[in-house]
Design a protein around this motif. Sequence first.
Motif, PDB file in Angstrom:
ATOM      1  N   TRP A  30       0.854  -1.191   0.000  1.00 40.11           N
ATOM      2  CA  TRP A  30       0.000   0.000   0.000  1.00 40.11           C
ATOM      3  C   TRP A  30       0.886   1.236   0.000  1.00 40.11           C
ATOM      4  O   TRP A  30       1.453   1.605   1.014  1.00 40.11           O
ATOM      5  N   LEU A  31       0.988   1.874  -1.164  1.00 42.38           N
ATOM      6  CA  LEU A  31       1.899   2.993  -1.373  1.00 42.38           C
ATOM      7  C   LEU A  31       1.116   4.292  -1.497  1.00 42.38           C
ATOM      8  O   LEU A  31       0.210   4.409  -2.335  1.00 42.38           O
ATOM      9  N   ALA A  32       1.442   5.282  -0.690  1.00 42.04           N
ATOM     10  CA  ALA A  32       0.734   6.563  -0.726  1.00 42.04           C
ATOM     11  C   ALA A  32       0.971   7.276  -2.052  1.00 42.04           C
ATOM     12  O   ALA A  32       2.065   7.231  -2.616  1.00 42.04           O
ATOM     13  N   SER A  33      -0.083   7.947  -2.531  1.00 36.11           N
ATOM     14  CA  SER A  33       0.027   8.830  -3.689  1.00 36.11           C
ATOM     15  C   SER A  33      -0.680  10.135  -3.345  1.00 36.11           C
ATOM     16  O   SER A  33      -1.384  10.232  -2.341  1.00 36.11           O
ATOM     17  N   ASP A  34      -0.481  11.132  -4.183  1.00 32.03           N
ATOM     18  CA  ASP A  34      -1.070  12.450  -3.950  1.00 32.03           C
ATOM     19  C   ASP A  34      -2.397  12.536  -4.703  1.00 32.03           C
ATOM     20  O   ASP A  34      -2.431  12.491  -5.931  1.00 32.03           O
ATOM     21  N   ASN A  35      -3.500  12.662  -3.959  1.00 31.61           N
ATOM     22  CA  ASN A  35      -4.814  12.696  -4.584  1.00 31.61           C
ATOM     23  C   ASN A  35      -4.986  13.879  -5.527  1.00 31.61           C
ATOM     24  O   ASN A  35      -5.777  13.808  -6.472  1.00 31.61           O
ATOM     25  N   SER A  36      -4.256  14.959  -5.297  1.00 32.96           N
ATOM     26  CA  SER A  36      -4.375  16.113  -6.191  1.00 32.96           C
ATOM     27  C   SER A  36      -3.738  15.833  -7.550  1.00 32.96           C
ATOM     28  O   SER A  36      -3.999  16.540  -8.520  1.00 32.96           O
ATOM     29  N   ARG A  37      -2.913  14.805  -7.637  1.00 36.20           N
ATOM     30  CA  ARG A  37      -2.315  14.400  -8.906  1.00 36.20           C
ATOM     31  C   ARG A  37      -3.020  13.179  -9.500  1.00 36.20           C
ATOM     32  O   ARG A  37      -3.268  13.109 -10.704  1.00 36.20           O
ATOM     33  N   GLU A  38      -3.301  12.190  -8.655  1.00 38.16           N
ATOM     34  CA  GLU A  38      -3.929  10.945  -9.085  1.00 38.16           C
ATOM     35  C   GLU A  38      -4.969  10.553  -8.045  1.00 38.16           C
ATOM     36  O   GLU A  38      -4.621  10.089  -6.962  1.00 38.16           O
ATOM     37  N   SER A  39      -6.234  10.721  -8.371  1.00 34.16           N
ATOM     38  CA  SER A  39      -7.283  10.455  -7.390  1.00 34.16           C
ATOM     39  C   SER A  39      -7.713   8.993  -7.352  1.00 34.16           C
ATOM     40  O   SER A  39      -8.338   8.560  -6.386  1.00 34.16           O
TER      41      SER A  39
END
Length: 697
Positions: A470-479
């Motif tokens: 489970w790898l965090a991503s930035d919702n403002s870039r990839e929702s």
Amino acid sequence: MGSNGMPATRPAKVLTVLAAAMITALPLAVSTPAAARNAPATADLVPRVDLRVLVVSDGGESTEAIAAELRSQGVPYTTVDLTSPGRPVIDAAFLSDTVDGRPRAKFQGVVLPNDNPFGSTASTELAALKAYETTYKIPQVDAYTYARPDVGLRTPDDGGYAGVLDGFATRTTAAGKAGPFGYLKGAVPFEDADPQVSESYGYVAQPLADPPAGATFTSYLDAAVPGTSARGSLIGEYARDGRRELVVTFAQNRYQQQFRLLARGIVDWLTQGVHLGQSRNYFSVQVDDIFAPDARWDVENNCTPGDFDCPSGVPDTTPVRMSEADAAYAAQWQRDSGYRLDMVYNAGSGEEWKAEHGGVDAMADRLLADKDAYRWVNHTWTHPFLGCVQDTSTVPWRCAKDWFGNTRWTSRSEITAEIEKNHAWGVAKGLDVDPSELVTGEHSGLKTLPQQPQDNPNLGPALAATGVKWLASDNSRESAQRPAGAALTVPRYPMNVYYNVGKAAEEVDEYNWIYTSKADGGSGICETDPNSTCMPEPLPTDTGYASYIVPQEARTALGHALANDPRPHYIHQSNLAEDRIAYPVLDKVLADYRGFFEDGTPVVNQRHRDIGREMQQRAAWQQALDAGSVTAYRIGDTVTVTSPAGVAAAATMPDGTRKQLADGTAEFGERYAGRVSEWATAQSPGAAITLKLPTTA
């Protein structure tokens, strides 16, 4: 879900549910055994009612808001677009038929834009709907209709009100509390986010003093009629001629707080508390850069020294880092608020800071002494950028190339070492850290547009080697959740409480720089970014944070929580330091939430891995719904659900429902907002799951 096709009928597993006997619209008879010698006539059979909603849309926001709520929860629905020339005709054949000799209602509920969107009281489609709803006891929601006698109300000019509702203090009535809105404490304030803009319009109306024989109107949400002592309805149930109609007399959209508060109850009323899908109110907060100092915003030069867009020659500012007192305050705040934070830590950066300060780190010692109070997430050893090697000779930076023009990437061994070393340190310190969870610095390694249009090809293998799922991503870039190698991303909401500030005045200064025009001394970014809006004037640095930014950020975060959205929010350790500016935002979110909801509807605060799994299950369920491979129907007090093998079926049932097992019974689901729900799976492929409501209920 949302397509016009009916669900498929060839499943791989079966879920059978005995729904609540108290649901008045369900016939309380059991289906006749197939072996019975004298089979009843078709008309005598208990009808089959499919667990699918019919949404008749004219493209209006009110209807679309309800459809969006159905999709969010995972409730199957079919849309008929009234503006489409090729749409199906709503007639008896469209609404019902016979399956295996048993009459079938194809929809458990109907959503209309208003009480009659067909243009004429003589409409054959309206007549077909009325006959269908009467025959099968199917409820209907009028998404936004004018108050008048046809829906059980007096017109607004007869003791009511018509106009803008911004700021109205509406409340659920006693009947609303006892009925579909029992999860709310009562207050449902209508938003007034911008005093210069009319955001809500509607009609506050009183029920007919002399309704037709046998007809009743029960108000569920009301408000004071301006200028009088009377109260009028905004949502109510009009029952007559064997039909039940939920009459909504105000316009709404899916983003407004009042709709978000009421949406659960609207769906519950529409489905009579028995439906596929489920909903929770989620709010998790992850605090990045624990143990690491964060660079500080320069209020004179309007940039952060060390960042690529900060001019050369700008001297470094003093980094922001929590103190021992800040660490002690964090633990005490958690105890006082009844809320738990996720500490996303960089142990290597902390060790470097400690070495530079005489081998003493009282802040780290305090956090470790209180380690059991927090959840901990690996943020890599020293927070490096794990994507391409950055060429900082230009602004913005670009990916460095080798002699052959190939992109230079951070190596697999470097990524692996950053993950493993930080995790091992956490294990040695006894932290509650899970190797399957990871947040990389700046979400690096994942694609970063426009400079790095693809993931670091070394990222996936490194994640696999270290057990990261489970790898965090930035919702403002990839929702959307997506694969990163064998792992899946967990999109996180960035809060406008910036990483590079420790004081409220610094936050306001940077906020002004981003959100004011060049003419007002700002950067002008808000003038060129289509996703941004300029403030009319800069905020005062001494009061702007408390008076403007805190309410704005709390409103945004609460909106996410009320939207059945499990994505976590993230801030930084700097926001827990100095002026401790994160707490006013968190306090307001929690206070506002607890002011709206009863104790049986708590905010759900999940950890990183559980959020990832929730999103994974939802995606699989939604894919099955969109493919038409889920079938669900109710016959009397029995509900049968079929879905593809390996896809858990989300289901919501009345409180007190029990699961029938081979050797006894067990409670079904988790209680939430007056119902129980779970991701249900069969005990074995093709087996049935049966749920029962106690006869005393």
